[in-house]
Design a protein around this motif. Structure first.
Motif, short mmCIF file in Angstrom:
data_model
loop_
_atom_site.label_atom_id
_atom_site.label_comp_id
_atom_site.label_asym_id
_atom_site.label_seq_id
_atom_site.Cartn_x
_atom_site.Cartn_y
_atom_site.Cartn_z
N GLU A 9 0.87 -1.20 0.02
CA GLU A 9 -0.11 0.10 -0.08
C GLU A 9 0.85 1.35 -0.06
O GLU A 9 1.80 1.48 0.71
N ALA A 10 0.71 2.12 -0.90
CA ALA A 10 1.34 3.37 -0.70
C ALA A 10 0.46 4.86 -1.05
O ALA A 10 -0.86 4.68 -1.80
N ASP A 11 0.81 5.98 -0.34
CA ASP A 11 0.11 6.79 -0.81
C ASP A 11 0.23 7.17 -2.08
O ASP A 11 1.06 7.17 -2.85
N PRO A 58 -2.36 -3.48 -9.49
CA PRO A 58 -3.27 -2.32 -8.89
C PRO A 58 -4.40 -3.31 -8.47
O PRO A 58 -5.14 -4.07 -8.97
N ALA A 59 -5.04 -2.90 -7.01
CA ALA A 59 -6.26 -3.73 -6.38
C ALA A 59 -7.30 -2.85 -6.08
O ALA A 59 -8.18 -3.24 -5.26
N GLY A 60 -7.15 -1.42 -6.17
CA GLY A 60 -7.95 -0.42 -5.58
C GLY A 60 -7.38 0.62 -4.68
O GLY A 60 -6.07 0.70 -4.75
N THR A 61 -8.42 1.28 -4.57
CA THR A 61 -7.47 2.68 -3.60
C THR A 61 -8.93 2.85 -2.37
O THR A 61 -9.86 2.23 -2.32
N VAL A 65 -4.76 6.07 -0.45
CA VAL A 65 -3.85 5.03 -0.65
C VAL A 65 -4.29 4.10 -1.70
O VAL A 65 -5.35 3.64 -1.83
N VAL A 66 -3.11 3.76 -2.41
CA VAL A 66 -3.20 3.01 -3.72
C VAL A 66 -2.71 1.51 -3.13
O VAL A 66 -1.74 1.30 -2.57
N VAL A 67 -3.62 0.67 -3.31
CA VAL A 67 -3.55 -1.06 -2.97
C VAL A 67 -2.99 -1.65 -4.22
O VAL A 67 -3.80 -1.48 -5.24
#
Length: 184
Positions: free
Chosen positions: A137-139, A156-159, A172-174
Protein backbone atom coordinates in the motif's frame (compact mmCIF):
# COMPACT_ATOMS: atom_id res chain seq x y z
CA UNK A 1 -5.81 -10.26 12.62
CA UNK A 2 -2.49 -12.10 12.55
CA UNK A 3 -1.30 -15.54 11.63
CA UNK A 4 -2.51 -18.33 13.85
CA UNK A 5 1.03 -19.70 14.27
CA UNK A 6 4.50 -18.27 14.88
CA UNK A 7 6.75 -17.49 11.95
CA UNK A 8 10.32 -18.74 11.78
CA UNK A 9 12.84 -16.28 10.39
CA UNK A 10 14.68 -17.51 7.27
CA UNK A 11 17.49 -19.92 8.24
CA UNK A 12 19.91 -17.88 6.14
CA UNK A 13 19.59 -14.31 4.83
CA UNK A 14 17.41 -13.87 1.75
CA UNK A 15 19.77 -12.41 -0.81
CA UNK A 16 20.16 -11.56 -4.47
CA UNK A 17 23.89 -10.83 -4.11
CA UNK A 18 23.33 -7.07 -3.77
CA UNK A 19 20.96 -6.85 -0.80
CA UNK A 20 20.24 -9.32 1.97
CA UNK A 21 17.23 -9.56 4.28
CA UNK A 22 18.04 -10.80 7.76
CA UNK A 23 16.68 -10.60 11.32
CA UNK A 24 17.40 -7.57 13.48
CA UNK A 25 20.59 -7.32 15.52
CA UNK A 26 21.65 -5.03 18.34
CA UNK A 27 24.26 -3.56 15.97
CA UNK A 28 21.42 -2.30 13.73
CA UNK A 29 19.68 -0.23 16.41
CA UNK A 30 21.37 3.13 15.92
CA UNK A 31 21.12 3.10 12.13
CA UNK A 32 17.43 2.14 12.24
CA UNK A 33 16.76 4.73 14.98
CA UNK A 34 18.43 7.48 12.95
CA UNK A 35 16.39 6.55 9.88
CA UNK A 36 13.17 6.66 11.91
CA UNK A 37 13.71 10.44 12.21
CA UNK A 38 14.32 10.96 8.46
CA UNK A 39 11.76 13.47 7.07
CA UNK A 40 11.06 11.39 3.95
CA UNK A 41 10.35 8.25 5.99
CA UNK A 42 8.24 10.29 8.44
CA UNK A 43 6.28 11.68 5.49
CA UNK A 44 4.98 8.26 4.45
CA UNK A 45 4.93 6.08 7.58
CA UNK A 46 2.68 6.46 10.61
CA UNK A 47 5.19 4.95 13.05
CA UNK A 48 6.68 7.24 15.66
CA UNK A 49 10.44 7.86 15.54
CA UNK A 50 12.35 5.54 17.86
CA UNK A 51 12.89 6.87 21.37
CA UNK A 52 15.28 5.50 24.02
CA UNK A 53 12.81 2.80 25.11
CA UNK A 54 12.21 1.66 21.53
CA UNK A 55 15.98 1.40 21.04
CA UNK A 56 16.30 -0.79 24.15
CA UNK A 57 13.43 -3.05 23.04
CA UNK A 58 14.35 -3.19 19.34
CA UNK A 59 15.59 -6.79 19.08
CA UNK A 60 13.22 -8.24 21.70
CA UNK A 61 10.21 -6.52 20.08
CA UNK A 62 11.19 -8.00 16.72
CA UNK A 63 11.53 -11.49 18.20
CA UNK A 64 8.08 -11.17 19.80
CA UNK A 65 6.55 -10.20 16.44
CA UNK A 66 7.94 -13.41 14.91
CA UNK A 67 6.70 -15.53 17.87
CA UNK A 68 3.23 -13.99 17.90
CA UNK A 69 2.68 -14.38 14.16
CA UNK A 70 1.96 -10.65 13.92
CA UNK A 71 4.87 -9.70 11.67
CA UNK A 72 8.21 -10.68 10.16
CA UNK A 73 10.53 -7.69 10.69
CA UNK A 74 13.82 -7.82 8.79
CA UNK A 75 16.74 -5.55 8.13
CA UNK A 76 17.75 -4.76 4.56
CA UNK A 77 21.53 -5.10 4.53
CA UNK A 78 24.24 -4.69 1.94
CA UNK A 79 24.92 -8.28 0.82
CA UNK A 80 28.69 -7.72 0.80
CA UNK A 81 29.32 -5.59 3.91
CA UNK A 82 26.24 -6.66 5.95
CA UNK A 83 25.71 -3.00 6.90
CA UNK A 84 22.04 -2.08 7.32
CA UNK A 85 20.62 0.04 4.48
CA UNK A 86 16.94 -0.10 5.44
CA UNK A 87 14.20 -2.14 7.02
CA UNK A 88 11.34 -4.23 5.69
CA UNK A 89 8.44 -5.84 7.47
CA UNK A 90 5.80 -8.38 6.51
CA UNK A 91 2.66 -7.61 8.55
CA UNK A 92 0.20 -10.49 8.65
CA UNK A 93 -3.50 -9.92 8.12
CA UNK A 94 -4.23 -13.66 8.24
CA UNK A 95 -2.54 -16.99 7.57
CA UNK A 96 -2.85 -16.27 3.84
CA UNK A 97 -2.36 -12.51 3.43
CA UNK A 98 0.28 -10.01 4.56
CA UNK A 99 1.26 -6.46 3.73
CA UNK A 100 4.81 -5.31 3.12
CA UNK A 101 6.19 -2.08 4.54
CA UNK A 102 9.73 -0.85 4.03
CA UNK A 103 12.07 2.10 4.31
CA UNK A 104 15.47 2.70 2.74
CA UNK A 105 18.04 4.89 4.46
CA UNK A 106 18.48 8.31 2.80
CA UNK A 107 22.06 7.67 1.65
CA UNK A 108 21.00 4.41 -0.06
CA UNK A 109 18.01 5.65 -2.05
CA UNK A 110 18.04 5.62 -5.83
CA UNK A 111 20.10 2.42 -6.05
CA UNK A 112 17.27 -0.08 -6.50
CA UNK A 113 17.41 -1.29 -2.88
CA UNK A 114 13.64 -1.18 -2.30
CA UNK A 115 12.59 -3.23 -5.36
CA UNK A 116 15.29 -5.81 -4.65
CA UNK A 117 14.18 -6.15 -1.02
CA UNK A 118 10.47 -6.28 -1.87
CA UNK A 119 11.05 -8.97 -4.52
CA UNK A 120 13.05 -11.09 -2.06
CA UNK A 121 10.46 -10.73 0.69
CA UNK A 122 7.47 -11.38 -1.57
CA UNK A 123 9.11 -14.47 -3.10
CA UNK A 124 9.86 -15.85 0.40
CA UNK A 125 6.35 -15.05 1.65
CA UNK A 126 4.60 -16.72 -1.27
CA UNK A 127 6.92 -19.72 -1.74
CA UNK A 128 8.23 -20.52 1.73
CA UNK A 129 5.51 -19.22 4.03
CA UNK A 130 2.73 -20.33 1.69
CA UNK A 131 0.93 -17.00 1.62
CA UNK A 132 -1.67 -16.55 -1.08
CA UNK A 133 -1.21 -12.81 -1.40
CA UNK A 134 1.20 -10.02 -0.49
CA UNK A 135 -0.18 -6.49 -0.45
CA UNK A 136 1.76 -3.25 -0.89
CA UNK A 137 0.00 0.00 0.00
CA UNK A 138 1.27 3.47 -0.87
CA UNK A 139 0.01 7.00 -0.54
CA UNK A 140 -1.03 8.11 -4.04
CA UNK A 141 1.58 10.89 -3.85
CA UNK A 142 4.40 8.45 -3.00
CA UNK A 143 5.52 7.89 -6.58
CA UNK A 144 8.68 6.05 -5.47
CA UNK A 145 6.68 3.34 -3.66
CA UNK A 146 4.21 3.09 -6.52
CA UNK A 147 7.15 2.49 -8.89
CA UNK A 148 8.49 -0.19 -6.52
CA UNK A 149 5.13 -1.99 -6.59
CA UNK A 150 5.03 -1.85 -10.39
CA UNK A 151 8.67 -2.98 -10.80
CA UNK A 152 7.99 -5.96 -8.55
CA UNK A 153 4.96 -7.13 -10.52
CA UNK A 154 2.27 -6.10 -8.03
CA UNK A 155 -1.07 -5.41 -9.68
CA UNK A 156 -3.37 -2.49 -8.81
CA UNK A 157 -6.14 -3.72 -6.50
CA UNK A 158 -7.97 -0.49 -5.66
CA UNK A 159 -7.77 2.64 -3.55
CA UNK A 160 -9.16 3.82 -0.24
CA UNK A 161 -9.39 7.14 1.54
CA UNK A 162 -8.29 7.41 5.14
CA UNK A 163 -7.54 10.13 7.69
CA UNK A 164 -4.14 11.78 7.29
CA UNK A 165 -1.90 12.79 10.17
CA UNK A 166 -2.52 16.47 9.43
CA UNK A 167 -6.27 16.15 10.00
CA UNK A 168 -7.12 15.89 6.29
CA UNK A 169 -7.54 12.82 4.17
CA UNK A 170 -5.19 10.81 1.99
CA UNK A 171 -5.75 8.31 -0.77
CA UNK A 172 -3.95 5.00 -0.49
CA UNK A 173 -3.27 2.92 -3.60
CA UNK A 174 -3.42 -0.83 -2.94
CA UNK A 175 -1.36 -3.31 -4.96
CA UNK A 176 -1.44 -7.10 -4.68
CA UNK A 177 0.81 -9.97 -5.70
CA UNK A 178 -0.21 -13.62 -5.61
CA UNK A 179 -3.33 -15.68 -6.28
CA UNK A 180 -5.69 -12.74 -6.12
CA UNK A 181 -3.44 -10.06 -7.56
CA UNK A 182 -1.05 -10.81 -10.34
CA UNK A 183 1.79 -13.23 -10.84
CA UNK A 184 3.16 -14.94 -7.74
Amino acid sequence: MTRSTPIAPPATPLTDGTVALRPRRESDVEAIAAASHDPEIRRWLDDEPMDAQARRDFVARGAEMWRSGKAAPLVIADAVTDEPVGSINLQFRSDAVATVAYGVFPQCRGRGVAPRAVRLLARWALADLGLEQVILEADEANTASIRVAEKCGFQPAGTRTEPAGDGGERTVVVFALGDSGGPG
